[in-house]
Motif scaffolding. Structure first.
Motif, PDB file in Angstrom:
ATOM      1  N   ALA A 120       0.817  -1.215   0.000  1.00 54.29           N
ATOM      2  CA  ALA A 120       0.000   0.000   0.000  1.00 54.29           C
ATOM      3  C   ALA A 120       0.851   1.265   0.000  1.00 54.29           C
ATOM      4  O   ALA A 120       0.320   2.385   0.055  1.00 54.29           O
ATOM      5  CB  ALA A 120      -0.934  -0.002   1.209  1.00 54.29           C
ATOM      6  N   GLY A 121       2.181   1.097  -0.048  1.00 53.02           N
ATOM      7  CA  GLY A 121       3.065   2.252  -0.120  1.00 53.02           C
ATOM      8  C   GLY A 121       3.449   2.840   1.220  1.00 53.02           C
ATOM      9  O   GLY A 121       3.896   3.999   1.286  1.00 53.02           O
ATOM     10  N   LYS A 122       3.318   2.072   2.306  1.00 52.13           N
ATOM     11  CA  LYS A 122       3.632   2.571   3.644  1.00 52.13           C
ATOM     12  C   LYS A 122       4.989   2.052   4.127  1.00 52.13           C
ATOM     13  O   LYS A 122       5.337   0.887   3.914  1.00 52.13           O
ATOM     14  CB  LYS A 122       2.574   2.123   4.664  1.00 52.13           C
ATOM     15  N   HIS A 123       5.740   2.903   4.793  1.00 56.53           N
ATOM     16  CA  HIS A 123       6.896   2.450   5.541  1.00 56.53           C
ATOM     17  C   HIS A 123       6.397   1.639   6.737  1.00 56.53           C
ATOM     18  O   HIS A 123       5.301   1.901   7.257  1.00 56.53           O
ATOM     19  CB  HIS A 123       7.726   3.637   6.033  1.00 56.53           C
ATOM     20  N   VAL A 124       7.186   0.676   7.190  1.00 54.32           N
ATOM     21  CA  VAL A 124       6.704  -0.258   8.210  1.00 54.32           C
ATOM     22  C   VAL A 124       7.684  -0.387   9.364  1.00 54.32           C
ATOM     23  O   VAL A 124       8.866  -0.688   9.171  1.00 54.32           O
ATOM     24  CB  VAL A 124       6.445  -1.654   7.606  1.00 54.32           C
ATOM     25  N   TYR A 125       7.158  -0.161  10.576  1.00 58.03           N
ATOM     26  CA  TYR A 125       7.806  -0.579  11.815  1.00 58.03           C
ATOM     27  C   TYR A 125       6.991  -1.740  12.341  1.00 58.03           C
ATOM     28  O   TYR A 125       5.773  -1.642  12.471  1.00 58.03           O
ATOM     29  CB  TYR A 125       7.811   0.555  12.845  1.00 58.03           C
ATOM     30  N   SER A 126       7.643  -2.868  12.650  1.00 57.24           N
ATOM     31  CA  SER A 126       6.928  -4.038  13.148  1.00 57.24           C
ATOM     32  C   SER A 126       7.509  -4.498  14.468  1.00 57.24           C
ATOM     33  O   SER A 126       8.721  -4.629  14.611  1.00 57.24           O
ATOM     34  CB  SER A 126       7.007  -5.191  12.137  1.00 57.24           C
TER      35      SER A 126
END
Length: 426
Positions: A87-93
């Protein structure tokens, strides 16, 4: 360049990290989504104001929010991360990265395709003992490290029952049986967070079926078909050495004081951590370095912000930075704010925020996260095959630019270490 962030899951960790993300100068707006919206209400009632909230994860991913931070159930992280990247989002998991090899490969593929930032928030990366040992290793004080140990020792009685009841609802027993080796990153990440030039190439693992008989680690109840509460793995490293990790959920051990502990044995010197005392030693001297990794509390254990956290888990949410940490790199806004996991939380948030702002990958990027996570997945498979030694695929190093903020820290040589210990003991 500042950006907006949506937090997925306002539970015990999401609540705590929401405060830190909101304070970081590179993040200009924080949003929230949770399947139990009352948790968002409760956090706002305590004074944290969100820029907005979403009804569903899908609604958040369809918005123009720049990044997401995932604090949902452990086995959902990989799927949501892939959806967010697509979806074009940067991710912190939160940990673990995923529980399936295919999901791990999918995350790496999406990051490489899009150039988006992915980070796994592994607290052991900034565990004070790991930080000190890593600084020593970068100065080649150990020589070649041929053996290491990393334990995640957390008894179910010390907070995990309450945590699973909080997150699992009426079906909490089915989720509390989560397989130990599918939560490997505190132990593996601590070892490889020091031995940055190493990775695991094979593993043999055995597990001990639970004997408590309270219906938690019961194959008939478990959504994972798991009856093992304690698991033990021996990993082969790419230099011919080995490291061992233990994932223990039934153990007489004060995990509220120290959940993880590490040992490193090199050809020139070694490092050993216990509950109360930590040593660096070579072939001649034994030097206590406990004061360099000691952390002080950043908030009271009775603070209202910890109301939903079991009293036996609260120590993990209050521990601040130690002398071994690179505290000068942190934003001023974090001064006096809650921290946790031996000073790790501030550094994790800062790593992600500054990586997104600079459009570089953080240290615990998708490829490093794979090296911290995939060994445990293969170890779990080995356990299911009665300890068979299995090869561990390696996805390689991150092919994108990486920002290592701690590389700016002043090098720590042996003379400086001795002096720092003498000062701390004075």
């Amino acid at each position: 360049m500042s950006f907006s962030l949506g937090i997925i899951g306002i539970g015990q960790f999401g609540t705590h990290f929401a405060e830190l993300f909101s304070a970081h100068p590179d993040i200009d707006a924080v949003y929230a989504v949770d399947s139990v919206p009352e948790r968002i209400d409760a956090l706002e009632a305590r004074g944290l104001t969100f820029a907005g909230r979403f009804e569903t994860v899908e609604e958040l991913l369809a918005s123009d929010v720049d990044a997401v931070a995932i604090f949902t159930q452990r086995w959902t992280h990989g799927r949501i991360a892939i959806q967010a990247l697509q979806a074009g989002k940067h991710v912190y998991s939160a940990v673990p990265m995923a529980i399936e090899e295919e999901e791990i490969r999918g995350i790496c593929a999406e990051v490489e395709r899009t150039g988006l930032v992915y980070m796994m928030g592994e607290t052991s990366q900034y565990n004070a003992a790991v930080v000190l040992a890593r600084r020593l290793h970068r100065e080649r004080v150990f020589g070649e490290v041929f053996y290491a140990e990393g334990d995640y020792v957390h008894d179910m009685d010390l907070g995990f029952y309450d945590a699973y009841k909080y997150s699992g609802g009426e079906a909490w027993k089915s989720t509390a049986s989560y397989p130990p080796m599918l939560y490997p990153t505190h132990a593996v990440g601590g070892v490889l967070g020091v031995l940055e030039d190493r990775h695991a190439v094979s593993v043999s693992c055995i597990g001990r079926p639970d004997t408590r008989g309270d219906g938690v680690f019961d194959k008939e109840v478990s959504m994972f078909g798991n009856d093992v509460s304690n698991a033990f793995a021996l990993f082969e490293m790419d230099n011919g050495g080995a490291f061992r990790t233990n994932e223990l959920r039934r153990v007489g051990y004060p995990s509220h004081k120290r959940e993880s502990r590490f040992r490193f044995f090199g050809e020139e010197s070694s490092f050993e951590e216990t509950i109360d005392v930590t040593y660096w030693h070579d072939k001649r001297d034994v030097l206590e370095v406990t004061e360099l990794i000691r952390t002080e509390g950043t908030m009271s254990l009775d603070d209202p912000r910890l109301a939903d956290v079991s009293p036996t888990l609260r120590d993990a949410f209050v521990a601040g930075a130690a002398r071994s940490h690179h505290q000068a790199r942190l934003p001023q806004e974090f001064q006096g704010m809650p921290n946790g996991h031996e000073g790790a939380h501030h550094f994790l948030v800062d790593d992600f925020a500054r990586a997104v702002s600079a459009r570089t990958q953080p240290v615990v990027n998708a490829w490093r996260a794979a090296r911290y996570t995939l060994p445990g997945i293969i170890a779990h498979r080995s356990m299911q095959e009665n300890g068979a030694r299995l090869e561990i695929p390696d996805l390689g190093d991150c092919p994108l630019p990486v920002q290592d903020l701690d590389a700016q820290q002043e090098p720590l040589d042996l003379a400086a270490l001795r002096g720092a210990v003498e000062d701390a003991s004075a």
